[in-house]
Design an enzyme around this catalytic site. Structure first.
Site, PDB file in Angstrom:
ATOM      1  N   TYR A  56     -38.363 152.337  33.665  1.00 55.30           N
ATOM      2  CA  TYR A  56     -37.451 152.035  32.547  1.00 55.30           C
ATOM      3  C   TYR A  56     -36.449 153.167  32.382  1.00 55.30           C
ATOM      4  O   TYR A  56     -36.825 154.335  32.438  1.00 55.30           O
ATOM      5  CB  TYR A  56     -38.246 151.878  31.239  1.00 55.30           C
ATOM      6  CG  TYR A  56     -38.301 150.439  30.773  1.00 55.30           C
ATOM      7  CD1 TYR A  56     -37.133 149.740  30.521  1.00 55.30           C
ATOM      8  CD2 TYR A  56     -39.519 149.791  30.583  1.00 55.30           C
ATOM      9  CE1 TYR A  56     -37.167 148.419  30.099  1.00 55.30           C
ATOM     10  CE2 TYR A  56     -39.565 148.469  30.157  1.00 55.30           C
ATOM     11  CZ  TYR A  56     -38.387 147.792  29.918  1.00 55.30           C
ATOM     12  OH  TYR A  56     -38.414 146.491  29.508  1.00 55.30           O
ATOM     13  N   GLU A  58     -33.378 153.103  29.914  1.00 53.74           N
ATOM     14  CA  GLU A  58     -32.299 152.854  28.951  1.00 53.74           C
ATOM     15  C   GLU A  58     -31.425 154.096  28.794  1.00 53.74           C
ATOM     16  O   GLU A  58     -31.946 155.212  28.665  1.00 53.74           O
ATOM     17  CB  GLU A  58     -32.866 152.493  27.567  1.00 53.74           C
ATOM     18  CG  GLU A  58     -33.073 151.010  27.392  1.00 53.74           C
ATOM     19  CD  GLU A  58     -34.519 150.624  27.513  1.00 53.74           C
ATOM     20  OE1 GLU A  58     -35.234 151.317  28.276  1.00 53.74           O
ATOM     21  OE2 GLU A  58     -34.933 149.652  26.859  1.00 53.74           O
ATOM     22  N   ASP A 202     -11.349 139.386  36.653  1.00 49.65           N
ATOM     23  CA  ASP A 202     -12.693 139.017  37.112  1.00 49.65           C
ATOM     24  C   ASP A 202     -12.570 138.734  38.608  1.00 49.65           C
ATOM     25  O   ASP A 202     -12.138 137.660  39.024  1.00 49.65           O
ATOM     26  CB  ASP A 202     -13.186 137.780  36.356  1.00 49.65           C
ATOM     27  CG  ASP A 202     -14.608 137.408  36.736  1.00 49.65           C
ATOM     28  OD1 ASP A 202     -15.066 137.842  37.807  1.00 49.65           O
ATOM     29  OD2 ASP A 202     -15.259 136.678  35.960  1.00 49.65           O
ATOM     30  N   THR A 228     -19.131 140.607  40.115  1.00 47.51           N
ATOM     31  CA  THR A 228     -20.504 140.571  40.604  1.00 47.51           C
ATOM     32  C   THR A 228     -20.531 141.366  41.908  1.00 47.51           C
ATOM     33  O   THR A 228     -19.491 141.724  42.457  1.00 47.51           O
ATOM     34  CB  THR A 228     -20.983 139.133  40.857  1.00 47.51           C
ATOM     35  OG1 THR A 228     -20.023 138.465  41.674  1.00 47.51           O
ATOM     36  CG2 THR A 228     -21.175 138.378  39.560  1.00 47.51           C
ATOM     37  N   LYS A 231     -21.258 138.628  46.163  1.00 42.39           N
ATOM     38  CA  LYS A 231     -20.460 137.597  46.844  1.00 42.39           C
ATOM     39  C   LYS A 231     -19.814 138.236  48.084  1.00 42.39           C
ATOM     40  O   LYS A 231     -20.555 138.634  48.984  1.00 42.39           O
ATOM     41  CB  LYS A 231     -19.453 136.999  45.862  1.00 42.39           C
ATOM     42  CG  LYS A 231     -20.148 136.308  44.659  1.00 42.39           C
ATOM     43  CD  LYS A 231     -19.170 135.597  43.762  1.00 42.39           C
ATOM     44  CE  LYS A 231     -19.855 134.794  42.672  1.00 42.39           C
ATOM     45  NZ  LYS A 231     -20.074 135.572  41.427  1.00 42.39           N
ATOM     46  N   ARG A 237     -27.843 140.779  43.896  1.00 37.55           N
ATOM     47  CA  ARG A 237     -27.349 140.052  42.720  1.00 37.55           C
ATOM     48  C   ARG A 237     -27.259 141.015  41.542  1.00 37.55           C
ATOM     49  O   ARG A 237     -28.273 141.481  41.028  1.00 37.55           O
ATOM     50  CB  ARG A 237     -28.280 138.892  42.370  1.00 37.55           C
ATOM     51  CG  ARG A 237     -28.514 137.925  43.508  1.00 37.55           C
ATOM     52  CD  ARG A 237     -29.152 136.659  43.046  1.00 37.55           C
ATOM     53  NE  ARG A 237     -28.163 135.814  42.436  1.00 37.55           N
ATOM     54  CZ  ARG A 237     -27.309 135.038  43.115  1.00 37.55           C
ATOM     55  NH1 ARG A 237     -27.332 135.009  44.421  1.00 37.55           N
ATOM     56  NH2 ARG A 237     -26.441 134.291  42.493  1.00 37.55           N
TER      57      ARG A 237
HETATM   58  N1  DSN Z   1     -21.664 130.713  40.222  1.00 30.64           N
HETATM   59  C1  DSN Z   1     -20.534 131.467  40.722  1.00 30.64           C
HETATM   60  C2  DSN Z   1     -19.823 130.743  41.807  1.00 30.64           C
HETATM   61  O1  DSN Z   1     -20.482 130.046  42.560  1.00 30.64           O
HETATM   62  O2  DSN Z   1     -18.620 130.875  41.948  1.00 30.64           O
HETATM   63  C3  DSN Z   1     -19.620 131.862  39.635  1.00 30.64           C
HETATM   64  O3  DSN Z   1     -20.322 132.446  38.624  1.00 30.64           O
END
Ligand code: DSN
Length: 422
Positions: A56, A58, A202, A228, A231, A237
């Site tokens: 942990y 924080e 974003d 994120t 990707k 993730r």
């Molecule tokens: N779920 C993502 C996507 O597939 O683009 C976006 O959050």
């Protein structure tokens, strides 16, 4: 295979282990075209499954609410430094659990419930968390939305400016989940400046392309970058928020203690490794290859008579409009899945159909590029898609099975990162 890769898991919980093993086979044998997915490296996979899980933490490096942070602080500080270096930003927070919490933290940092926020409409290619009605961001805040032009499928920056000046939103989001074209961050910055809005890019979908120099960077134009990490960036993730120094405190406070508790340290370690990999020259080649493959695939699909939103792509993503094919997106996506080609059905701009049964299919090239497929393979991929959509229209399961055999055969020659089996 998997029993030797995960011996403790197989011994302790063979049922669960068998699901993981089956997923490894599925990911190895199929052609994965979902543009928001990828394959992490073996190193990222290892870093994400370590004893850092047990801790942990924080707070932030040097300012924690729990003791015993000697190693955790170094892991997080390393991830932060790497993010700052790679994206050319003053400040990075690597703790958001994923993209939606990251974006929610931005609202918490800069807006109050009821404030007006502006983003691209979900059916036009935006994201739920950009103020769309069914999301908390669209019910706790007053979301106003822009879209794309019906004739070109491109963002109409004059319309965005008119809406921003009429609404004066607290936040403007640019970026989305189904945008095949380059985002003009400088144009958005000018609009946000005129409207007095905080501008958030974003870049979840294109973070890896930005890191590899295959898409312009928002770093000099926007107040906050949200992304994120799993990707095109090819990490675990998770998510990151990056900003100029003036916003650092507000962002950090919003993530913790505003929204989250303890960071997922094992994910932070995986992010650090992914950022290190993304800083290598080979990642520049990867990012450019993703775009080259997407352009080649789009050209091959156009030749096969498919309609593509905006007639093509500048990035990793292609949005196929099946309106003219008499096969709706969901039926096509499910048929493609049976053919070993994994996509997702998706709305297209001005879609006459419902979101759960829309007209489009969304595809992309991050995963296949990670496996080493190149532009020469894209006509083959387009041919499989075309044959599968035709087979879906005719209900020809034999044709789908034949495509699946061809897909499995080709993918066996391109081992997936992180997966030793062919
Ligand atoms: N779920 C993502 C996507 O597939 O683009 C976006 O959050």
């Amino acid at each position: 295979m998997s029993a030797s890769r995960h011996p403790a898991l197989f011994a302790a919980d063979p049922e669960l282990a068998s699901f993981v093993a089956a997923e490894e086979v599925l990911q190895a044998q199929t052609l994965r075209l979902i543009p928001s997915e990828n394959y992490v490296s073996a190193a990222v996979l290892e870093a994400s499954g370590t004893v850092l899980q047990n801790k942990y933490s924080e707070g932030y490096p040097g300012r924690r609410y729990y003791e015993g942070q000697q190693n955790i602080d170094r892991v997080e500080a390393l991830a932060v430094e790497r993010a700052k270096g790679l994206f050319g930003v003053d400040h990075a927070n690597v703790q958001p659990y994923s993209g939606s919490p990251a974006n929610l933290a931005v609202y918490l940092a800069f807006a109050k419930p009821g404030d007006t926020v502006m983003g691209m409409a979900l059916p036009m290619g935006g994201h739920l968390t950009h103020g769309w009605g069914v999301s908390a961001t669209g019910s706790w805040f007053r979301g106003v939305q822009y879209g794309v032009r019906a004739d070109t499928g491109l963002i109409d920056y004059d319309a965005v400016r008119d809406l921003a000046l009429a609404e004066r939103p607290k936040l403007i989001f640019c970026g989305g989940t189904a945008l095949p074209r380059t985002i003009d961050f400088a144009a958005f910055a000018e609009i946000a400046r005129e409207a007095g809005s905080i501008l958030v890019a974003d870049v979840a979908h294109i973070a890896g392309l930005i890191a590899g120099g295959a898409h312009p960077s928002p770093a000099d134009h926007v107040d906050v970058i949200s992304t994120t990490t799993h990707k095109t960036l090819r990490g675990p993730r998770g998510a990151m928020l990056m900003c100029r120094e003036e916003h650092a405190k507000a962002i950090d406070k919003a993530v913790f203690p505003g929204l989250q508790g303890g960071p997922h340290n094992q994910t932070t370690a995986g992010i650090a490794v992914a950022l290190h990999e993304a800083a290598q020259p080979s990642f520049v080649s990867y990012a450019h290859a993703v775009v080259a493959n997407a352009k080649a695939l789009a050209a091959a699909l156009l030749q096969k008579g498919f309609d593509l939103v905006s007639d093509g792509t500048d990035n990793h993503l292609i949005l196929i409009d099946l309106t003219g094919k008499d096969v709706p997106g969901k039926i096509a996506a499910k048929a493609l899945d049976r053919a070993g080609i994994v996509v997702n059905y998706n709305t297209v701009p001005f879609d006459p159909r419902k979101p759960f049964d829309p007209s489009g299919v969304r595809i992309g090239t991050p995963s296949l590029t990670s496996r080493g497929l190149s532009t020469e393979h894209m006509p083959v991929v387009a041919d499989w898609i075309s044959r599968a959509v035709d087979a879906a229209a005719k209900g020809d399961e034999q044709a789908l099975a034949a495509i699946r055999a061809e897909v499995t055969d080709l993918m066996a020659a391109f081992p997936a990162p992180g997966l030793p089996l062919a």
